[in-house]
Design an enzyme around this catalytic site. Structure first.
Site, PDB file in Angstrom:
ATOM      1  N   SER A  34       0.822  -1.207   0.000  1.00  0.00           N
ATOM      2  CA  SER A  34       0.000   0.000   0.000  1.00  0.00           C
ATOM      3  C   SER A  34       0.859   1.262   0.000  1.00  0.00           C
ATOM      4  O   SER A  34       1.820   1.374   0.773  1.00  0.00           O
ATOM      5  CB  SER A  34      -0.856  -0.071   1.281  1.00  0.00           C
ATOM      6  OG  SER A  34      -1.553   1.105   1.507  1.00  0.00           O
ATOM      7  N   HIS A 114     -10.063  11.330  -7.227  1.00  0.00           N
ATOM      8  CA  HIS A 114      -9.701  12.719  -7.556  1.00  0.00           C
ATOM      9  C   HIS A 114      -9.313  12.889  -9.028  1.00  0.00           C
ATOM     10  O   HIS A 114      -8.778  13.933  -9.392  1.00  0.00           O
ATOM     11  CB  HIS A 114      -8.574  13.200  -6.641  1.00  0.00           C
ATOM     12  CG  HIS A 114      -9.062  13.370  -5.247  1.00  0.00           C
ATOM     13  ND1 HIS A 114      -9.671  14.519  -4.809  1.00  0.00           N
ATOM     14  CD2 HIS A 114      -9.091  12.506  -4.206  1.00  0.00           C
ATOM     15  CE1 HIS A 114     -10.049  14.360  -3.554  1.00  0.00           C
ATOM     16  NE2 HIS A 114      -9.703  13.150  -3.153  1.00  0.00           N
ATOM     17  N   THR A 142     -15.561   7.984  -7.856  1.00  0.00           N
ATOM     18  CA  THR A 142     -16.720   8.556  -7.164  1.00  0.00           C
ATOM     19  C   THR A 142     -17.649   9.250  -8.147  1.00  0.00           C
ATOM     20  O   THR A 142     -17.206   9.722  -9.202  1.00  0.00           O
ATOM     21  CB  THR A 142     -16.259   9.561  -6.080  1.00  0.00           C
ATOM     22  OG1 THR A 142     -17.403   9.980  -5.330  1.00  0.00           O
ATOM     23  CG2 THR A 142     -15.588  10.781  -6.667  1.00  0.00           C
ATOM     24  N   LYS A 145     -17.689  14.695  -6.047  1.00  0.00           N
ATOM     25  CA  LYS A 145     -16.583  15.517  -6.575  1.00  0.00           C
ATOM     26  C   LYS A 145     -16.869  15.976  -8.009  1.00  0.00           C
ATOM     27  O   LYS A 145     -17.833  16.683  -8.223  1.00  0.00           O
ATOM     28  CB  LYS A 145     -15.269  14.767  -6.437  1.00  0.00           C
ATOM     29  CG  LYS A 145     -15.059  14.303  -4.969  1.00  0.00           C
ATOM     30  CD  LYS A 145     -13.667  14.088  -4.590  1.00  0.00           C
ATOM     31  CE  LYS A 145     -13.539  13.387  -3.251  1.00  0.00           C
ATOM     32  NZ  LYS A 145     -13.819  14.231  -2.086  1.00  0.00           N
ATOM     33  N   THR A 174     -26.861  -3.305   2.243  1.00  0.00           N
ATOM     34  CA  THR A 174     -27.244  -1.898   2.332  1.00  0.00           C
ATOM     35  C   THR A 174     -28.209  -1.557   1.203  1.00  0.00           C
ATOM     36  O   THR A 174     -28.200  -2.205   0.156  1.00  0.00           O
ATOM     37  CB  THR A 174     -25.996  -0.981   2.303  1.00  0.00           C
ATOM     38  OG1 THR A 174     -26.408   0.361   2.485  1.00  0.00           O
ATOM     39  CG2 THR A 174     -25.231  -1.079   1.010  1.00  0.00           C
ATOM     40  N   THR A 175     -29.038  -0.555   1.424  1.00  0.00           N
ATOM     41  CA  THR A 175     -29.990  -0.119   0.392  1.00  0.00           C
ATOM     42  C   THR A 175     -29.212   0.502  -0.758  1.00  0.00           C
ATOM     43  O   THR A 175     -28.260   1.247  -0.528  1.00  0.00           O
ATOM     44  CB  THR A 175     -30.935   0.947   0.985  1.00  0.00           C
ATOM     45  OG1 THR A 175     -31.420   0.459   2.227  1.00  0.00           O
ATOM     46  CG2 THR A 175     -32.089   1.251   0.056  1.00  0.00           C
ATOM     47  N   THR A 260      -6.333  14.398   9.051  1.00  0.00           N
ATOM     48  CA  THR A 260      -6.332  14.308   7.578  1.00  0.00           C
ATOM     49  C   THR A 260      -4.914  14.436   7.047  1.00  0.00           C
ATOM     50  O   THR A 260      -4.529  13.782   6.079  1.00  0.00           O
ATOM     51  CB  THR A 260      -7.247  15.409   6.992  1.00  0.00           C
ATOM     52  OG1 THR A 260      -8.500  15.352   7.672  1.00  0.00           O
ATOM     53  CG2 THR A 260      -7.485  15.218   5.514  1.00  0.00           C
TER      54      THR A 260
HETATM   55  C1  LIG Z   1      -8.919   9.511  -2.137  1.00  0.00           C
HETATM   56  C2  LIG Z   1     -10.336   9.391  -1.715  1.00  0.00           C
HETATM   57  N1  LIG Z   1     -10.953   8.200  -1.850  1.00  0.00           N
HETATM   58  C3  LIG Z   1     -12.235   8.045  -1.472  1.00  0.00           C
HETATM   59  C4  LIG Z   1     -12.970   9.097  -0.946  1.00  0.00           C
HETATM   60  C5  LIG Z   1     -14.395   8.869  -0.594  1.00  0.00           C
HETATM   61  O1  LIG Z   1     -15.204   9.257  -1.677  1.00  0.00           O
HETATM   62  P1  LIG Z   1     -16.788   9.402  -1.476  1.00  0.00           P
HETATM   63  O2  LIG Z   1     -17.025  10.807  -1.054  1.00  0.00           O
HETATM   64  O3  LIG Z   1     -17.433   9.064  -2.784  1.00  0.00           O
HETATM   65  O4  LIG Z   1     -17.152   8.410  -0.410  1.00  0.00           O
HETATM   66  C6  LIG Z   1     -12.362  10.360  -0.782  1.00  0.00           C
HETATM   67  C7  LIG Z   1     -13.064  11.536  -0.225  1.00  0.00           C
HETATM   68  O5  LIG Z   1     -14.215  11.813  -0.297  1.00  0.00           O
HETATM   69  C8  LIG Z   1     -11.018  10.507  -1.174  1.00  0.00           C
HETATM   70  O6  LIG Z   1     -10.393  11.675  -1.029  1.00  0.00           O
END
Ligand SMILES: Cc1ncc(COP(=O)(O)O)c(C=O)c1O
Length: 293
Positions: A34, A114, A142, A145, A174-175, A260
């Protein structure tokens, strides 16, 4: 070549968490390799699988190769990384990671949260942009964003996605997303795919913002991707500066504090959008100059 497929989750966080946990649990002796800057959702997934994990230094291909060399070719291995890193704005050397994975018989799992919508000819992401779509086994993205809706997905070969659909607890128990949300996602994917001009303006705005920062001698990190980070190095000061931006200049930037980022690396993270006008970007740079000096 196997047929591509995808599975939709309620969020990308859930997708990362449940997919990595599921793969790890079902692959005996699986080892996760990782990147040191991976997102919390991936870390949670790997932890939940209770399998071994080795961390390689951020984007350090020499270190990744060293780790891979110590493992037997038969041991199941998953290299987990992001394409664009959320905090530092760095980009992964995707093609090098894929080459190492092939050489040492490892699977690849990439978080493109991202990058989807913002890179690649149709907004497919950084993997598409660098021509590595056939080389990465699983891609997470996602619908929040860049797509402006909510939800997440994992894409890969049909058998892998079928396996995830049948075993991932975060999918089964989950739904699912409501039809109205899915309709918004479909519309957004169409818009993102068909409007390269918006993507061009977005990247042009980033260039303008950084040019202004350079002219004003404001130091920042992240020249590769669209994320610009101004390191403050103190949580209280970071909060004070973002409060002043909001109350004195009407500009909202979220302070990025521990956990963070690591203590001492507290920052303001700026992502200008395609909808910002030049005069707004100039106002932002001027306001930053004022509060920082
Ligand atoms: C690198 C990364 N992966 C996953 C996520 C989670 O994405 P989601 O908002 O769709 O749950 C985030 C932040 O939201 C992120 O910065």
């Amino acid at each position: 070549v196997q047929k591509p497929s995808a599975i939709v989750f309620n969020s990308s966080y859930l997708a990362n968490q449940t997919v990595l946990a599921t793969l790890g649990r079902h692959m005996e002796h699986c080892l996760f390799i990782s990147d040191a800057e991976n997102h919390a959702s991936m870390i949670e997934g790997m932890r939940a699988s209770k399998r071994d994990k080795i961390i390689f230094r951020h984007n350090d291909m020499g270190h990744l190769a060293e780790i891979l060399q110590t493992q037997s070719p038969e041991r199941p291995k998953i290299i987990a990384f992001e394409s664009v890193y959320s905090m530092s704005g760095t980009m992964a050397p995707i093609r090098d990671i894929v080459a190492l994975a092939k050489q040492y018989n490892a699977l690849t799992y990439c978080d493109e949260v991202h990058a989807v919508g913002l890179y690649g000819e149709h907004g497919g992401g950084l993997i598409a942009q660098v021509g590595a779509s056939d080389g990465v086994d699983l891609i997470n993205g996602t619908f929040a964003k860049a797509f402006g809706v909510i939800g997440g997905f994992v894409a890969g070969s049909e058998p892998l996605i079928d396996f995830i659909r049948s075993h991932a607890e975060g999918f089964i128990f989950t739904t699912s997303l409501p039809p109205s949300n899915c309709a918004a996602i479909i519309k957004s994917i169409e818009t993102v795919g068909n409007e390269p001009e918006t993507r061009r303006i977005f990247h042009q705005n980033i260039v303008l913002f950084r040019k202004l920062l350079d002219q004003m001698d404001i130091p920042y990190q992240g020249r590769d991707a669209h994320i610009t980070r101004i390191v403050i190095g103190d949580s209280q000061r970071c909060k004070t500066l973002t409060d002043r931006l909001l109350f004195e200049h009407g500009i909202y930037l979220q302070p990025i504090n521990f956990p963070t980022v690591a203590r001492g690396e507290e920052s303001m993270r700026v992502i200008v959008s395609a909808r910002h006008h030049d005069f707004q970007i100039e106002q932002l740079a001027l306001a930053l100059k004022t509060v920082l000096s």
